[in-house]
Design a protein around this motif. Structure first.
Motif, PDB file in Angstrom:
ATOM      1  N   GLU A 103       0.830  -1.210   0.000  1.00 12.36           N
ATOM      2  CA  GLU A 103       0.000   0.000   0.000  1.00 12.36           C
ATOM      3  C   GLU A 103       0.862   1.256   0.000  1.00 12.36           C
ATOM      4  OE1 GLU A 103      -3.108   0.271   2.874  1.00 12.36           O
ATOM      5  OE2 GLU A 103      -3.968  -1.677   2.377  1.00 12.36           O
ATOM      6  N   LEU A 104       1.981   1.220   0.711  1.00 12.45           N
ATOM      7  CA  LEU A 104       2.862   2.378   0.754  1.00 12.45           C
ATOM      8  C   LEU A 104       3.461   2.656  -0.623  1.00 12.45           C
ATOM      9  CD1 LEU A 104       4.363   4.596   2.294  1.00 12.45           C
ATOM     10  CD2 LEU A 104       6.130   2.911   2.844  1.00 12.45           C
ATOM     11  N   ALA A 105       3.813   1.608  -1.346  1.00  9.75           N
ATOM     12  CA  ALA A 105       4.407   1.782  -2.679  1.00  9.75           C
ATOM     13  C   ALA A 105       3.472   2.552  -3.603  1.00  9.75           C
ATOM     14  CB  ALA A 105       4.745   0.424  -3.289  1.00  9.75           C
ATOM     15  N   LEU A 106       2.167   2.337  -3.469  1.00  8.59           N
ATOM     16  CA  LEU A 106       1.193   2.980  -4.351  1.00  8.59           C
ATOM     17  C   LEU A 106       0.638   4.271  -3.768  1.00  8.59           C
ATOM     18  CD1 LEU A 106      -0.797  -0.155  -5.593  1.00  8.59           C
ATOM     19  CD2 LEU A 106       1.080   1.053  -6.721  1.00  8.59           C
ATOM     20  N   SER A 107       1.069   4.627  -2.565  1.00 15.86           N
ATOM     21  CA  SER A 107       0.511   5.792  -1.883  1.00 15.86           C
ATOM     22  C   SER A 107       1.107   7.092  -2.402  1.00 15.86           C
ATOM     23  CB  SER A 107       0.764   5.677  -0.380  1.00 15.86           C
ATOM     24  OG  SER A 107       0.346   6.858   0.288  1.00 15.86           O
TER      25      SER A 107
ATOM     26  N   ASN B 149      14.830  -9.414  -5.352  1.00 13.73           N
ATOM     27  CA  ASN B 149      13.610 -10.004  -4.784  1.00 13.73           C
ATOM     28  C   ASN B 149      12.396  -9.187  -5.213  1.00 13.73           C
ATOM     29  OD1 ASN B 149      15.081 -11.988  -3.532  1.00 13.73           O
ATOM     30  ND2 ASN B 149      14.931 -11.123  -1.469  1.00 13.73           N
ATOM     31  N   ASN B 150      11.444  -9.866  -5.815  1.00 15.04           N
ATOM     32  CA  ASN B 150      10.222  -9.236  -6.306  1.00 15.04           C
ATOM     33  C   ASN B 150       9.157  -9.336  -5.218  1.00 15.04           C
ATOM     34  OD1 ASN B 150       7.824  -8.543  -7.581  1.00 15.04           O
ATOM     35  ND2 ASN B 150       8.329  -9.613  -9.497  1.00 15.04           N
ATOM     36  N   TYR B 151       8.745  -8.190  -4.675  1.00 13.35           N
ATOM     37  CA  TYR B 151       7.776  -8.173  -3.575  1.00 13.35           C
ATOM     38  C   TYR B 151       6.357  -7.814  -4.036  1.00 13.35           C
ATOM     39  CZ  TYR B 151      11.112  -8.948   0.157  1.00 13.35           C
ATOM     40  OH  TYR B 151      12.033  -9.522   1.009  1.00 13.35           O
ATOM     41  N   TYR B 152       6.099  -7.956  -5.336  1.00 16.03           N
ATOM     42  CA  TYR B 152       4.727  -7.693  -5.795  1.00 16.03           C
ATOM     43  C   TYR B 152       3.794  -8.724  -5.161  1.00 16.03           C
ATOM     44  CZ  TYR B 152       1.053  -5.995  -8.878  1.00 16.03           C
ATOM     45  OH  TYR B 152      -0.095  -5.422  -9.372  1.00 16.03           O
TER      46      TYR B 152
ATOM     47  N   LEU C 167       5.050  -7.515 -12.767  1.00 14.97           N
ATOM     48  CA  LEU C 167       3.635  -7.651 -12.395  1.00 14.97           C
ATOM     49  C   LEU C 167       3.163  -9.099 -12.417  1.00 14.97           C
ATOM     50  CD1 LEU C 167       2.283  -4.553 -14.338  1.00 14.97           C
ATOM     51  CD2 LEU C 167       2.428  -4.784 -11.855  1.00 14.97           C
ATOM     52  N   ARG C 168       3.904  -9.952 -13.094  1.00 12.80           N
ATOM     53  CA  ARG C 168       3.613 -11.398 -13.050  1.00 12.80           C
ATOM     54  C   ARG C 168       4.296 -12.064 -11.852  1.00 12.80           C
ATOM     55  NH1 ARG C 168       4.486 -10.759 -18.955  1.00 12.80           N
ATOM     56  NH2 ARG C 168       2.446 -11.056 -19.968  1.00 12.80           N
ATOM     57  N   LYS C 169       5.004 -11.259 -11.087  1.00 10.81           N
ATOM     58  CA  LYS C 169       5.808 -11.721  -9.949  1.00 10.81           C
ATOM     59  C   LYS C 169       6.864 -12.736 -10.392  1.00 10.81           C
ATOM     60  CE  LYS C 169       5.431 -12.986  -5.056  1.00 10.81           C
ATOM     61  NZ  LYS C 169       6.185 -11.801  -4.625  1.00 10.81           N
ATOM     62  N   ALA C 170       7.402 -12.497 -11.545  1.00 13.56           N
ATOM     63  CA  ALA C 170       8.459 -13.363 -12.077  1.00 13.56           C
ATOM     64  C   ALA C 170       9.828 -12.813 -11.654  1.00 13.56           C
ATOM     65  CB  ALA C 170       8.358 -13.428 -13.600  1.00 13.56           C
TER      66      ALA C 170
ATOM     67  N   HIS D 226       5.747   6.016 -12.532  1.00 16.24           N
ATOM     68  CA  HIS D 226       4.751   5.691 -11.516  1.00 16.24           C
ATOM     69  C   HIS D 226       5.091   4.372 -10.830  1.00 16.24           C
ATOM     70  CE1 HIS D 226       2.112   8.947 -12.739  1.00 16.24           C
ATOM     71  NE2 HIS D 226       2.352   8.605 -14.000  1.00 16.24           N
ATOM     72  N   PRO D 227       5.130   4.360  -9.487  1.00 12.76           N
ATOM     73  CA  PRO D 227       5.474   3.133  -8.768  1.00 12.76           C
ATOM     74  C   PRO D 227       4.467   2.007  -8.989  1.00 12.76           C
ATOM     75  CG  PRO D 227       5.732   5.048  -7.343  1.00 12.76           C
ATOM     76  CD  PRO D 227       5.047   5.523  -8.588  1.00 12.76           C
ATOM     77  N   LEU D 228       4.993   0.794  -9.125  1.00  8.06           N
ATOM     78  CA  LEU D 228       4.176  -0.417  -9.248  1.00  8.06           C
ATOM     79  C   LEU D 228       4.225  -1.242  -7.969  1.00  8.06           C
ATOM     80  CD1 LEU D 228       5.386  -1.572 -12.787  1.00  8.06           C
ATOM     81  CD2 LEU D 228       3.255  -0.360 -12.264  1.00  8.06           C
ATOM     82  N   GLY D 229       5.343  -1.157  -7.220  1.00 11.73           N
ATOM     83  CA  GLY D 229       5.506  -1.970  -6.029  1.00 11.73           C
ATOM     84  C   GLY D 229       6.966  -1.988  -5.609  1.00 11.73           C
ATOM     85  N   TRP D 230       7.264  -2.890  -4.670  1.00 10.29           N
ATOM     86  CA  TRP D 230       8.602  -2.948  -4.080  1.00 10.29           C
ATOM     87  C   TRP D 230       9.485  -4.029  -4.700  1.00 10.29           C
ATOM     88  CZ3 TRP D 230       9.943   0.977  -1.223  1.00 10.29           C
ATOM     89  CH2 TRP D 230       8.980   1.665  -0.483  1.00 10.29           C
ATOM     90  N   MET D 231      10.752  -3.720  -4.766  1.00 12.81           N
ATOM     91  CA  MET D 231      11.787  -4.717  -5.006  1.00 12.81           C
ATOM     92  C   MET D 231      12.851  -4.527  -3.925  1.00 12.81           C
ATOM     93  SD  MET D 231      12.410  -4.506  -9.147  1.00 12.81           S
ATOM     94  CE  MET D 231      13.032  -2.807  -9.071  1.00 12.81           C
TER      95      MET D 231
END
Length: 451
Positions: free
Chosen positions: A379-383, A439-442, A404-407, A426-431
Protein backbone atom coordinates in the motif's frame (compact mmCIF):
# COMPACT_ATOMS: atom_id res chain seq x y z
CA UNK A 1 -30.51 -7.72 -29.99
CA UNK A 2 -33.09 -4.92 -30.22
CA UNK A 3 -35.86 -7.40 -31.10
CA UNK A 4 -35.33 -9.05 -27.74
CA UNK A 5 -35.57 -5.90 -25.62
CA UNK A 6 -38.43 -6.34 -23.10
CA UNK A 7 -41.58 -5.03 -24.74
CA UNK A 8 -43.06 -3.98 -21.39
CA UNK A 9 -40.03 -1.80 -20.69
CA UNK A 10 -40.20 -0.19 -24.13
CA UNK A 11 -43.92 0.50 -23.68
CA UNK A 12 -43.30 2.08 -20.27
CA UNK A 13 -40.48 4.27 -21.59
CA UNK A 14 -42.66 5.51 -24.44
CA UNK A 15 -45.55 6.23 -22.09
CA UNK A 16 -43.61 7.86 -19.25
CA UNK A 17 -40.74 9.53 -21.11
CA UNK A 18 -41.73 9.60 -24.81
CA UNK A 19 -38.47 7.99 -25.91
CA UNK A 20 -37.81 7.48 -29.59
CA UNK A 21 -38.34 3.71 -29.84
CA UNK A 22 -36.70 3.40 -33.25
CA UNK A 23 -33.52 5.16 -32.13
CA UNK A 24 -33.47 3.30 -28.81
CA UNK A 25 -33.71 -0.04 -30.61
CA UNK A 26 -31.20 1.01 -33.25
CA UNK A 27 -28.47 1.84 -30.76
CA UNK A 28 -28.96 -1.49 -29.00
CA UNK A 29 -28.94 -3.32 -32.31
CA UNK A 30 -25.57 -1.81 -33.16
CA UNK A 31 -24.11 -3.15 -29.89
CA UNK A 32 -21.43 -0.45 -29.96
CA UNK A 33 -19.00 -0.82 -27.07
CA UNK A 34 -18.06 2.50 -25.51
CA UNK A 35 -14.82 2.43 -23.52
CA UNK A 36 -14.00 5.30 -21.19
CA UNK A 37 -11.44 5.97 -18.49
CA UNK A 38 -10.99 8.55 -15.77
CA UNK A 39 -7.51 9.78 -14.89
CA UNK A 40 -6.15 9.98 -11.37
CA UNK A 41 -5.21 13.66 -10.80
CA UNK A 42 -2.61 12.69 -8.17
CA UNK A 43 -0.90 10.26 -10.58
CA UNK A 44 -1.24 12.17 -13.82
CA UNK A 45 -0.24 10.51 -17.06
CA UNK A 46 -0.03 11.93 -20.58
CA UNK A 47 -0.84 8.57 -22.13
CA UNK A 48 -4.41 9.60 -23.07
CA UNK A 49 -4.04 13.31 -23.78
CA UNK A 50 -5.06 12.99 -27.44
CA UNK A 51 -8.31 11.15 -26.70
CA UNK A 52 -11.84 12.59 -26.83
CA UNK A 53 -12.84 14.29 -23.62
CA UNK A 54 -16.00 13.42 -21.63
CA UNK A 55 -17.77 16.80 -21.39
CA UNK A 56 -19.16 16.48 -17.85
CA UNK A 57 -15.96 15.15 -16.25
CA UNK A 58 -12.64 17.05 -16.62
CA UNK A 59 -10.57 13.90 -16.06
CA UNK A 60 -12.69 11.56 -18.21
CA UNK A 61 -11.74 10.35 -21.69
CA UNK A 62 -13.18 8.10 -24.39
CA UNK A 63 -10.91 5.49 -25.97
CA UNK A 64 -11.14 4.56 -29.64
CA UNK A 65 -10.93 0.87 -28.77
CA UNK A 66 -10.80 -1.27 -25.67
CA UNK A 67 -7.22 -2.34 -24.95
CA UNK A 68 -6.21 -5.20 -22.69
CA UNK A 69 -5.94 -3.15 -19.52
CA UNK A 70 -4.34 -6.04 -17.66
CA UNK A 71 -1.26 -5.61 -19.86
CA UNK A 72 -0.91 -1.91 -19.14
CA UNK A 73 1.37 -1.19 -16.14
CA UNK A 74 -0.20 2.27 -15.82
CA UNK A 75 -3.49 0.58 -14.98
CA UNK A 76 -1.84 -1.36 -12.15
CA UNK A 77 -0.11 1.80 -10.94
CA UNK A 78 -3.51 3.45 -10.41
CA UNK A 79 -3.07 6.26 -12.92
CA UNK A 80 -6.60 5.72 -14.27
CA UNK A 81 -9.82 3.84 -13.64
CA UNK A 82 -11.97 2.21 -16.32
CA UNK A 83 -15.42 3.67 -15.72
CA UNK A 84 -18.66 4.05 -17.63
CA UNK A 85 -18.92 7.61 -18.95
CA UNK A 86 -22.49 8.37 -17.86
CA UNK A 87 -21.74 7.67 -14.20
CA UNK A 88 -18.94 10.26 -14.28
CA UNK A 89 -21.70 12.90 -14.17
CA UNK A 90 -21.35 12.63 -10.39
CA UNK A 91 -18.12 14.62 -10.78
CA UNK A 92 -20.19 17.42 -12.34
CA UNK A 93 -22.75 17.26 -9.50
CA UNK A 94 -20.05 17.64 -6.83
CA UNK A 95 -18.50 20.63 -8.56
CA UNK A 96 -21.84 22.26 -9.46
CA UNK A 97 -22.93 22.23 -5.81
CA UNK A 98 -19.49 23.45 -4.62
CA UNK A 99 -19.16 20.38 -2.41
CA UNK A 100 -15.51 20.26 -3.44
CA UNK A 101 -14.77 23.66 -1.89
CA UNK A 102 -14.51 22.49 1.72
CA UNK A 103 -13.68 19.33 3.65
CA UNK A 104 -16.48 16.77 3.93
CA UNK A 105 -17.22 13.48 5.59
CA UNK A 106 -18.50 11.40 2.67
CA UNK A 107 -20.05 7.93 2.47
CA UNK A 108 -20.27 5.76 -0.64
CA UNK A 109 -22.73 3.21 0.68
CA UNK A 110 -22.78 0.60 -2.11
CA UNK A 111 -19.26 1.14 -3.33
CA UNK A 112 -17.77 -1.98 -4.98
CA UNK A 113 -15.90 -2.26 -7.25
CA UNK A 114 -14.85 1.34 -6.62
CA UNK A 115 -15.53 3.51 -9.66
CA UNK A 116 -17.61 6.12 -7.87
CA UNK A 117 -15.43 5.95 -4.75
CA UNK A 118 -12.26 6.75 -6.70
CA UNK A 119 -14.18 9.55 -8.42
CA UNK A 120 -15.29 11.00 -5.08
CA UNK A 121 -11.78 10.61 -3.70
CA UNK A 122 -10.50 12.76 -6.58
CA UNK A 123 -13.14 15.50 -6.79
CA UNK A 124 -13.83 16.09 -3.08
CA UNK A 125 -11.71 18.57 -1.14
CA UNK A 126 -8.38 16.92 -0.26
CA UNK A 127 -9.05 17.40 3.46
CA UNK A 128 -12.17 15.23 3.23
CA UNK A 129 -12.56 11.71 4.57
CA UNK A 130 -14.21 9.12 2.34
CA UNK A 131 -15.85 6.00 3.74
CA UNK A 132 -16.47 3.35 1.08
CA UNK A 133 -18.79 0.55 2.15
CA UNK A 134 -19.63 -2.77 0.56
CA UNK A 135 -21.94 -5.29 2.19
CA UNK A 136 -20.82 -8.32 0.15
CA UNK A 137 -17.61 -9.84 1.54
CA UNK A 138 -16.51 -11.27 -1.80
CA UNK A 139 -16.62 -7.77 -3.34
CA UNK A 140 -15.07 -5.69 -0.58
CA UNK A 141 -11.53 -6.91 -1.35
CA UNK A 142 -11.75 -5.56 -4.90
CA UNK A 143 -13.01 -2.25 -3.53
CA UNK A 144 -10.11 -2.02 -1.09
CA UNK A 145 -7.58 -2.94 -3.79
CA UNK A 146 -8.86 -0.29 -6.19
CA UNK A 147 -8.68 2.41 -3.53
CA UNK A 148 -5.18 1.24 -2.64
CA UNK A 149 -4.16 1.72 -6.28
CA UNK A 150 -5.75 5.19 -6.26
CA UNK A 151 -3.19 6.05 -3.61
CA UNK A 152 -4.83 8.49 -1.17
CA UNK A 153 -4.76 7.79 2.56
CA UNK A 154 -7.92 9.77 3.49
CA UNK A 155 -10.04 6.65 2.86
CA UNK A 156 -11.69 4.02 5.03
CA UNK A 157 -13.20 0.84 3.54
CA UNK A 158 -15.97 -0.85 5.53
CA UNK A 159 -17.84 -4.14 5.14
CA UNK A 160 -21.21 -3.56 6.79
CA UNK A 161 -24.94 -3.81 6.26
CA UNK A 162 -26.41 -0.37 5.47
CA UNK A 163 -28.39 -0.58 8.69
CA UNK A 164 -25.13 -0.49 10.66
CA UNK A 165 -24.68 3.17 9.74
CA UNK A 166 -27.65 4.07 11.93
CA UNK A 167 -25.13 3.78 14.77
CA UNK A 168 -23.54 6.97 13.40
CA UNK A 169 -26.49 9.40 13.27
CA UNK A 170 -25.85 12.72 11.57
CA UNK A 171 -22.23 11.78 10.86
CA UNK A 172 -21.86 12.39 7.10
CA UNK A 173 -22.10 15.57 5.04
CA UNK A 174 -22.47 13.66 1.77
CA UNK A 175 -23.95 10.27 1.01
CA UNK A 176 -23.84 8.50 -2.35
CA UNK A 177 -26.17 5.56 -2.88
CA UNK A 178 -25.59 3.87 -6.23
CA UNK A 179 -28.32 1.37 -5.52
CA UNK A 180 -28.52 -2.25 -6.69
CA UNK A 181 -31.03 -2.27 -9.52
CA UNK A 182 -32.61 -4.26 -12.36
CA UNK A 183 -29.76 -3.21 -14.69
CA UNK A 184 -31.70 -2.24 -17.82
CA UNK A 185 -29.25 0.59 -18.46
CA UNK A 186 -26.59 -2.05 -19.11
CA UNK A 187 -28.54 -3.92 -21.82
CA UNK A 188 -26.14 -2.83 -24.54
CA UNK A 189 -23.07 -3.63 -22.46
CA UNK A 190 -24.26 -6.95 -21.00
CA UNK A 191 -26.86 -8.94 -22.94
CA UNK A 192 -27.39 -11.31 -20.02
CA UNK A 193 -29.21 -8.54 -18.17
CA UNK A 194 -31.95 -8.67 -20.83
CA UNK A 195 -32.90 -12.26 -20.03
CA UNK A 196 -32.82 -11.47 -16.29
CA UNK A 197 -35.11 -8.44 -16.55
CA UNK A 198 -38.77 -8.63 -15.53
CA UNK A 199 -41.39 -6.38 -13.98
CA UNK A 200 -41.17 -8.52 -10.85
CA UNK A 201 -37.42 -7.89 -10.65
CA UNK A 202 -38.00 -4.15 -11.01
CA UNK A 203 -40.50 -4.16 -8.16
CA UNK A 204 -38.21 -6.24 -5.95
CA UNK A 205 -35.33 -3.84 -6.66
CA UNK A 206 -37.52 -0.85 -5.83
CA UNK A 207 -38.38 -2.39 -2.48
CA UNK A 208 -34.74 -3.17 -1.83
CA UNK A 209 -33.70 0.38 -2.70
CA UNK A 210 -36.25 1.77 -0.23
CA UNK A 211 -35.01 -0.61 2.45
CA UNK A 212 -31.36 0.39 1.90
CA UNK A 213 -32.22 4.08 2.09
CA UNK A 214 -34.50 3.71 5.12
CA UNK A 215 -31.84 1.71 6.93
CA UNK A 216 -29.07 4.27 6.42
CA UNK A 217 -30.42 7.80 5.89
CA UNK A 218 -30.15 8.71 9.57
CA UNK A 219 -26.35 8.78 9.13
CA UNK A 220 -26.72 11.86 6.88
CA UNK A 221 -26.55 15.23 8.62
CA UNK A 222 -29.35 17.75 8.54
CA UNK A 223 -28.78 19.79 5.35
CA UNK A 224 -26.50 16.99 4.13
CA UNK A 225 -26.50 15.99 0.46
CA UNK A 226 -27.77 12.65 -0.90
CA UNK A 227 -26.84 11.57 -4.42
CA UNK A 228 -29.00 8.64 -5.56
CA UNK A 229 -28.29 6.74 -8.77
CA UNK A 230 -29.10 3.53 -10.64
CA UNK A 231 -28.29 1.94 -14.00
CA UNK A 232 -32.01 1.29 -14.56
CA UNK A 233 -34.53 2.89 -16.90
CA UNK A 234 -37.58 1.96 -14.80
CA UNK A 235 -39.53 4.77 -13.18
CA UNK A 236 -40.21 2.52 -10.17
CA UNK A 237 -36.49 2.53 -9.34
CA UNK A 238 -35.85 6.17 -10.14
CA UNK A 239 -38.47 8.94 -10.15
CA UNK A 240 -40.81 7.03 -7.84
CA UNK A 241 -37.94 6.54 -5.37
CA UNK A 242 -37.39 10.31 -5.53
CA UNK A 243 -41.03 10.92 -4.59
CA UNK A 244 -40.77 8.34 -1.81
CA UNK A 245 -37.70 10.11 -0.39
CA UNK A 246 -39.56 13.43 -0.24
CA UNK A 247 -42.72 11.92 1.21
CA UNK A 248 -41.10 9.69 3.83
CA UNK A 249 -37.72 11.22 4.67
CA UNK A 250 -38.20 14.99 4.30
CA UNK A 251 -35.73 15.25 1.43
CA UNK A 252 -35.65 18.28 -0.85
CA UNK A 253 -34.88 17.87 -4.55
CA UNK A 254 -31.87 19.80 -5.87
CA UNK A 255 -31.65 20.78 -9.57
CA UNK A 256 -28.28 20.34 -11.26
CA UNK A 257 -27.37 22.87 -13.98
CA UNK A 258 -25.94 21.26 -17.09
CA UNK A 259 -25.20 21.99 -20.71
CA UNK A 260 -28.16 21.16 -22.96
CA UNK A 261 -25.69 20.13 -25.67
CA UNK A 262 -24.86 17.09 -23.55
CA UNK A 263 -28.37 15.72 -24.36
CA UNK A 264 -28.98 14.49 -20.85
CA UNK A 265 -32.72 14.18 -20.26
CA UNK A 266 -33.96 16.10 -17.22
CA UNK A 267 -37.10 14.52 -15.78
CA UNK A 268 -39.57 15.41 -13.04
CA UNK A 269 -41.04 12.86 -10.67
CA UNK A 270 -44.81 12.32 -10.89
CA UNK A 271 -45.84 13.54 -7.42
CA UNK A 272 -43.32 16.09 -6.14
CA UNK A 273 -41.66 17.12 -9.41
CA UNK A 274 -38.21 16.08 -8.21
CA UNK A 275 -35.37 16.75 -10.63
CA UNK A 276 -33.78 13.67 -12.15
CA UNK A 277 -31.23 13.14 -14.92
CA UNK A 278 -31.46 10.29 -17.42
CA UNK A 279 -28.74 9.12 -19.78
CA UNK A 280 -29.90 7.25 -22.88
CA UNK A 281 -27.32 5.56 -25.15
CA UNK A 282 -28.99 6.88 -28.32
CA UNK A 283 -28.41 10.43 -27.03
CA UNK A 284 -25.10 10.33 -25.11
CA UNK A 285 -21.84 8.46 -25.52
CA UNK A 286 -22.48 6.23 -22.57
CA UNK A 287 -24.83 3.64 -21.10
CA UNK A 288 -28.19 4.02 -19.38
CA UNK A 289 -28.01 5.87 -16.08
CA UNK A 290 -30.25 7.82 -13.70
CA UNK A 291 -29.15 10.21 -10.97
CA UNK A 292 -30.93 12.61 -8.63
CA UNK A 293 -29.74 14.85 -5.82
CA UNK A 294 -31.41 15.81 -2.53
CA UNK A 295 -30.87 17.90 0.58
CA UNK A 296 -31.94 16.47 3.93
CA UNK A 297 -34.31 18.87 5.71
CA UNK A 298 -35.30 16.59 8.56
CA UNK A 299 -34.01 17.43 12.03
CA UNK A 300 -31.27 14.91 12.69
CA UNK A 301 -29.60 14.20 16.07
CA UNK A 302 -25.85 13.68 15.70
CA UNK A 303 -23.39 11.09 16.90
CA UNK A 304 -21.66 12.06 20.13
CA UNK A 305 -17.93 11.78 19.50
CA UNK A 306 -17.14 12.72 23.12
CA UNK A 307 -17.61 9.10 24.14
CA UNK A 308 -14.79 8.05 21.82
CA UNK A 309 -11.49 7.72 23.63
CA UNK A 310 -8.31 8.48 21.74
CA UNK A 311 -5.39 6.68 23.25
CA UNK A 312 -2.00 8.20 22.65
CA UNK A 313 -0.16 6.14 20.09
CA UNK A 314 3.13 4.58 21.10
CA UNK A 315 4.51 5.02 17.59
CA UNK A 316 7.48 7.31 17.16
CA UNK A 317 7.04 9.20 13.86
CA UNK A 318 10.81 9.28 13.51
CA UNK A 319 10.63 5.68 12.32
CA UNK A 320 8.74 6.87 9.24
CA UNK A 321 10.66 10.04 8.38
CA UNK A 322 12.47 8.37 5.48
CA UNK A 323 9.30 6.75 4.12
CA UNK A 324 6.63 9.48 4.22
CA UNK A 325 6.72 12.95 2.62
CA UNK A 326 7.77 15.50 5.22
CA UNK A 327 4.79 17.79 4.47
CA UNK A 328 2.23 15.00 5.10
CA UNK A 329 0.03 15.61 8.16
CA UNK A 330 -0.57 12.12 9.47
CA UNK A 331 -1.20 10.13 12.59
CA UNK A 332 0.33 6.69 12.88
CA UNK A 333 -1.72 3.84 14.30
CA UNK A 334 -0.54 0.40 15.33
CA UNK A 335 -2.81 -2.40 14.14
CA UNK A 336 -1.43 -5.76 15.28
CA UNK A 337 2.09 -5.60 13.82
CA UNK A 338 1.31 -3.10 11.08
CA UNK A 339 1.62 0.67 11.00
CA UNK A 340 -1.28 2.57 9.46
CA UNK A 341 -1.28 6.27 8.66
CA UNK A 342 -4.46 8.37 8.59
CA UNK A 343 -4.95 12.14 8.21
CA UNK A 344 -4.35 13.79 11.58
CA UNK A 345 -7.52 15.90 11.33
CA UNK A 346 -9.64 12.73 10.97
CA UNK A 347 -8.21 10.68 13.82
CA UNK A 348 -11.36 11.10 15.91
CA UNK A 349 -13.61 10.28 12.93
CA UNK A 350 -11.69 7.10 12.16
CA UNK A 351 -11.88 6.09 15.82
CA UNK A 352 -15.65 6.68 15.75
CA UNK A 353 -15.99 4.48 12.67
CA UNK A 354 -13.86 1.80 14.29
CA UNK A 355 -16.07 2.00 17.39
CA UNK A 356 -19.27 0.96 15.58
CA UNK A 357 -18.29 -0.64 12.24
CA UNK A 358 -16.11 -3.38 10.79
CA UNK A 359 -13.22 -1.71 8.97
CA UNK A 360 -11.58 -3.56 6.11
CA UNK A 361 -9.03 -0.84 5.39
CA UNK A 362 -8.13 2.42 7.10
CA UNK A 363 -5.73 4.95 5.61
CA UNK A 364 -2.52 3.47 4.21
CA UNK A 365 -0.64 0.48 5.57
CA UNK A 366 2.98 1.66 5.73
CA UNK A 367 4.49 -1.64 6.78
CA UNK A 368 5.75 -3.65 9.72
CA UNK A 369 8.53 -2.69 12.10
CA UNK A 370 11.16 -5.27 12.91
CA UNK A 371 14.19 -4.93 15.16
CA UNK A 372 16.33 -4.08 12.15
CA UNK A 373 14.11 -2.14 9.75
CA UNK A 374 10.68 -1.31 8.42
CA UNK A 375 9.30 -3.95 6.06
CA UNK A 376 7.32 -1.71 3.68
CA UNK A 377 3.79 -2.70 2.66
CA UNK A 378 2.53 -2.71 -0.92
CA UNK A 379 0.00 0.00 0.00
CA UNK A 380 2.86 2.38 0.75
CA UNK A 381 4.41 1.78 -2.68
CA UNK A 382 1.19 2.98 -4.35
CA UNK A 383 0.51 5.79 -1.88
CA UNK A 384 0.75 9.44 -2.86
CA UNK A 385 2.19 10.07 0.62
CA UNK A 386 5.37 8.10 -0.06
CA UNK A 387 8.65 9.98 0.22
CA UNK A 388 10.27 11.16 -2.99
CA UNK A 389 13.64 10.24 -1.50
CA UNK A 390 13.07 6.50 -1.83
CA UNK A 391 15.16 5.07 -4.71
CA UNK A 392 13.22 4.29 -7.89
CA UNK A 393 14.13 2.14 -10.83
CA UNK A 394 12.41 2.69 -14.16
CA UNK A 395 11.39 -0.54 -15.92
CA UNK A 396 10.77 -1.16 -19.60
CA UNK A 397 7.32 -2.39 -20.60
CA UNK A 398 8.58 -5.97 -20.94
CA UNK A 399 10.32 -5.93 -17.55
CA UNK A 400 7.37 -4.18 -15.88
CA UNK A 401 5.05 -6.94 -17.06
CA UNK A 402 7.47 -9.54 -15.77
CA UNK A 403 7.48 -7.74 -12.45
CA UNK A 404 3.64 -7.65 -12.40
CA UNK A 405 3.61 -11.40 -13.05
CA UNK A 406 5.81 -11.72 -9.95
CA UNK A 407 8.46 -13.36 -12.08
CA UNK A 408 12.21 -13.16 -11.58
CA UNK A 409 13.73 -10.07 -13.17
CA UNK A 410 17.32 -9.12 -13.97
CA UNK A 411 18.62 -5.60 -13.38
CA UNK A 412 21.95 -3.88 -13.67
CA UNK A 413 22.15 -1.20 -11.00
CA UNK A 414 24.39 0.15 -8.26
CA UNK A 415 21.38 0.69 -5.98
CA UNK A 416 20.94 -1.74 -3.10
CA UNK A 417 18.14 -2.38 -0.63
CA UNK A 418 14.48 -1.37 -0.94
CA UNK A 419 13.56 0.33 -4.21
CA UNK A 420 10.36 1.17 -6.06
CA UNK A 421 9.75 -0.60 -9.34
CA UNK A 422 8.35 2.11 -11.64
CA UNK A 423 6.88 2.39 -15.10
CA UNK A 424 6.66 5.75 -16.86
CA UNK A 425 7.52 7.37 -13.53
CA UNK A 426 4.75 5.69 -11.52
CA UNK A 427 5.47 3.13 -8.77
CA UNK A 428 4.18 -0.42 -9.25
CA UNK A 429 5.51 -1.97 -6.03
CA UNK A 430 8.60 -2.95 -4.08
CA UNK A 431 11.79 -4.72 -5.01
CA UNK A 432 14.72 -5.46 -2.73
CA UNK A 433 18.04 -5.50 -4.52
CA UNK A 434 20.60 -7.81 -2.96
CA UNK A 435 24.21 -8.37 -4.09
CA UNK A 436 23.36 -11.41 -6.22
CA UNK A 437 19.63 -11.17 -6.96
CA UNK A 438 16.49 -9.04 -7.07
CA UNK A 439 13.61 -10.00 -4.78
CA UNK A 440 10.22 -9.24 -6.31
CA UNK A 441 7.78 -8.17 -3.58
CA UNK A 442 4.73 -7.69 -5.79
CA UNK A 443 1.75 -9.24 -3.93
CA UNK A 444 1.05 -12.79 -5.04
CA UNK A 445 -2.70 -12.23 -5.05
CA UNK A 446 -2.30 -9.21 -7.39
CA UNK A 447 -0.05 -10.84 -9.96
CA UNK A 448 -0.95 -10.97 -13.64
CA UNK A 449 -1.85 -14.44 -14.82
CA UNK A 450 -0.33 -15.02 -18.26
CA UNK A 451 -2.81 -14.18 -21.02
Amino acid sequence: MSNFLPSKLITALKKDFQIDEEEFRRIHRQQEQITSIRLNPTKWTKAFENKDHIPWCPTGYYLNERPIFTLDPLFHAGTYYVQEASSMFIDHIIRSLNIDKKASLALDLCAAPGGKSTLLNSVLHPDSLLVSNEIIKTRVNVLADNLTKWGNFNVVVTNNDPQSFNRLPGFFDLMLVDAPCSGSGMFRKDEQTISEWSEETVNLCSQRQQRILSDSLSTLKEDGILIYSTCSYSIEENEEIADWLVANHDMQSIPIPHDLAWQIEETRSPKFQCHGYRFYPHKVRGEGFYVACFRKKKNQPTFNTKKIKIEKTQLDKAYLKNWIKTETEFTGLLFKDDILIIPTQHELNVKALQHVLYLKKAGTNVGRLTKKELLPHHELALSTAISNQIPRIELSLETALQYLRKADIQLTTEVKGWVLACYDGHPLGWMKILPNRVNNYYPKEWRIINL
